[in-house]
Design a protein around this motif. Structure first.
Motif, short mmCIF file in Angstrom:
data_model
loop_
_atom_site.label_atom_id
_atom_site.label_comp_id
_atom_site.label_asym_id
_atom_site.label_seq_id
_atom_site.Cartn_x
_atom_site.Cartn_y
_atom_site.Cartn_z
N VAL A 86 0.75 -1.15 0.06
CA VAL A 86 0.20 0.05 0.08
C VAL A 86 0.84 1.29 -0.11
O VAL A 86 1.69 1.30 0.92
N THR A 87 0.73 2.01 -0.91
CA THR A 87 1.45 3.34 -0.94
C THR A 87 0.79 4.54 -0.44
O THR A 87 -0.65 4.43 -0.65
N ALA A 88 1.40 5.46 0.48
CA ALA A 88 0.43 6.40 1.20
C ALA A 88 1.38 7.72 1.00
O ALA A 88 2.64 7.45 0.97
N ASP A 89 0.69 8.71 1.09
CA ASP A 89 1.46 9.88 1.42
C ASP A 89 1.90 10.06 2.92
O ASP A 89 0.95 9.81 3.87
N ALA A 90 3.02 10.74 3.19
CA ALA A 90 3.57 10.59 4.61
C ALA A 90 3.45 12.13 5.10
O ALA A 90 4.10 12.30 6.05
N ASP A 91 2.61 12.87 4.37
CA ASP A 91 2.59 14.23 5.07
C ASP A 91 1.66 14.50 5.80
O ASP A 91 1.09 15.64 6.15
N GLY A 92 0.86 13.43 6.21
CA GLY A 92 -0.42 13.54 7.05
C GLY A 92 -1.70 13.71 6.59
O GLY A 92 -2.81 13.86 7.37
N GLN A 93 -1.67 13.50 5.16
CA GLN A 93 -2.94 13.43 4.49
C GLN A 93 -3.81 12.30 4.81
O GLN A 93 -4.98 12.19 4.77
N HIS A 94 -3.23 11.15 4.76
CA HIS A 94 -3.77 9.71 4.93
C HIS A 94 -3.72 9.42 6.26
O HIS A 94 -2.68 9.13 6.89
N SER A 95 -4.80 8.91 6.79
CA SER A 95 -4.95 8.50 8.35
C SER A 95 -4.45 6.88 8.52
O SER A 95 -4.75 6.31 7.26
N VAL A 96 -4.07 6.51 9.67
CA VAL A 96 -3.70 5.04 9.51
C VAL A 96 -4.76 4.30 9.61
O VAL A 96 -4.76 3.23 8.83
N ALA A 97 -6.10 4.69 9.90
CA ALA A 97 -7.39 3.95 9.97
C ALA A 97 -7.47 3.75 8.33
O ALA A 97 -7.98 2.55 7.70
N ASP A 98 -7.28 4.70 7.49
CA ASP A 98 -7.86 4.57 6.08
C ASP A 98 -6.90 3.76 5.30
O ASP A 98 -6.99 2.84 4.25
N ILE A 99 -5.25 3.71 5.81
CA ILE A 99 -4.09 3.17 5.18
C ILE A 99 -4.69 1.41 5.37
O ILE A 99 -4.59 0.70 4.62
N LEU A 100 -5.02 1.05 6.64
CA LEU A 100 -5.37 -0.13 7.05
C LEU A 100 -6.66 -0.63 6.20
O LEU A 100 -6.70 -2.01 5.87
N ARG A 101 -7.51 0.25 6.08
CA ARG A 101 -9.00 -0.23 5.37
C ARG A 101 -8.36 -0.64 3.77
O ARG A 101 -9.08 -1.59 3.17
N VAL A 102 -7.67 0.26 3.28
CA VAL A 102 -7.10 -0.04 1.90
C VAL A 102 -6.50 -1.25 1.86
O VAL A 102 -6.66 -2.35 0.92
N LEU A 112 -6.31 -4.05 -7.56
CA LEU A 112 -5.69 -2.72 -7.31
C LEU A 112 -6.89 -1.83 -6.52
O LEU A 112 -7.95 -1.76 -7.02
N VAL A 113 -6.38 -1.31 -5.59
CA VAL A 113 -7.44 -0.53 -4.92
C VAL A 113 -6.88 0.90 -4.56
O VAL A 113 -5.84 1.15 -4.29
N LEU A 114 -7.96 1.97 -4.83
CA LEU A 114 -7.69 3.25 -4.80
C LEU A 114 -8.39 3.89 -3.46
O LEU A 114 -9.43 3.57 -3.28
N GLY A 115 -7.83 4.50 -2.58
CA GLY A 115 -8.45 5.46 -1.50
C GLY A 115 -8.74 6.80 -2.12
O GLY A 115 -8.19 7.44 -2.36
N VAL A 116 -10.22 6.77 -2.21
CA VAL A 116 -10.81 8.00 -3.07
C VAL A 116 -11.20 9.03 -2.03
O VAL A 116 -11.85 8.73 -1.12
N THR A 151 -5.33 10.30 -6.29
CA THR A 151 -5.00 9.77 -5.09
C THR A 151 -3.73 9.01 -4.83
O THR A 151 -3.34 8.45 -5.64
N GLY A 152 -2.84 9.41 -3.74
CA GLY A 152 -1.69 8.65 -3.44
C GLY A 152 -1.91 7.61 -2.60
O GLY A 152 -0.88 6.82 -2.34
N LEU A 153 -3.17 7.12 -2.21
CA LEU A 153 -3.32 6.15 -1.18
C LEU A 153 -3.79 5.08 -2.29
O LEU A 153 -4.87 5.07 -2.47
N ARG A 154 -3.06 3.93 -2.46
CA ARG A 154 -3.26 3.05 -3.57
C ARG A 154 -2.89 1.56 -2.84
O ARG A 154 -1.76 1.62 -2.27
N GLY A 155 -3.63 0.61 -2.96
CA GLY A 155 -3.23 -0.72 -2.67
C GLY A 155 -3.06 -1.81 -3.83
O GLY A 155 -3.66 -1.65 -4.87
N TYR A 156 -1.62 -2.32 -3.83
CA TYR A 156 -1.36 -3.05 -5.11
C TYR A 156 -1.26 -4.51 -4.75
O TYR A 156 -0.30 -4.83 -3.86
#
Length: 228
Positions: A86-102, A112-116, A151-156
């Motif tokens: 899972v790729t995520a932005d590290a500047d505070g945009q993406h919460s841990v909860a959303d990263i784990l959901r993806v 392939l999953v997009l956090g929209v 979106t920068g939050l993506r699941g591969y």
């Protein structure tokens, strides 16, 4: 599951994000790819690397977000070939909860999953306009309606990582190219609605409005021209 964080000149939020990810799921491995931030990032990266299940890779010079992501995906494929990423932005945009959901959606679907993002909330005007335009162009070029093309939050899924390493693009256009190539190859795309936080009006973003916009829209326009 590997959480891949491509970073450039990371701020103090990075170590906190890594710690929160480890606290939420100690089994997950966090991979940070620093894209040529130089010595100024040494302290932040050292603080983020202070614990188990964390790896930091560093480019000696800035090569672009696309290259940073592919560096990370190559590392994942070589060291954890059966793991999703899972790729995520590290500047505070993406919460841990959303990263784990993806991450959970990738694991359950193998797609392939997009956090929209929701664009009916407090989203900066340039982000709202940019997404609307790319969404319209992407639908015209591919026939697919993707709610958040940038979106920068993506699941591969692990099975797609070798393919993703071969997608062209060195900077922000890489993420657009992955969606275009996925549409051409017939890979389905899942979407998970997320909550996105824009700190200080998104000033921490390294997206260059003109140059990076050209890189993103160029492959879209080329795809449209092929349809003519």
């Amino acid at each position: 599951m590997i959480v891949l964080l491509p970073v450039y000149k990371p701020g103090d939020h990075l170590p906190d994000l890594v710690e929160e990810l480890r606290d939420a799921d100690p089994a997950k491995h966090v991979l940070i790819v620093d894209d040529g931030s130089g010595a100024a990032a040494d302290d932040v990266l050292a603080a983020a690397d202070d614990g188990p299940h964390v790896t930091v890779l560093r480019h000696p010079t800035n090569r672009g977000k696309g290259i940073a992501i592919k560096t990370g995906l190559t590392w994942v494929h070589e060291n954890f070939p059966d793991h999703d990423a899972v790729t995520a932005d590290a500047d505070g945009q993406h919460s841990v909860a959303d990263i784990l959901r993806v991450a959970e959606r990738v694991d359950s679907t193998g797609r392939l999953v997009l956090g929209v993002r929701r664009f009916d909330t407090d989203v900066p005007a340039r982000s709202r306009f940019g997404n609307t335009l790319t969404r319209v162009l992407f639908r015209a070029a591919t026939g697919r309606d993707v709610r958040d093309t940038q979106t920068g939050l993506r699941g591969y899924p692990a099975a797609l990582i070798p393919w993703l390493r071969d997608v062209t693009g060195e900077r922000f256009e890489y993420e657009m190219n992955t969606l275009l190539e996925a549409a051409r190859a017939g890979h389905p795309v899942e979407e998970v609605t997320i909550t996105t936080t824009y700190l200080a009006g998104n000033r921490s973003s390294h997206f260059g409005s003109l140059s990076d916009s050209v890189r993103i829209y160029r492959p879209l326009l080329l795809s449209l021209m092929r349809l003519r």
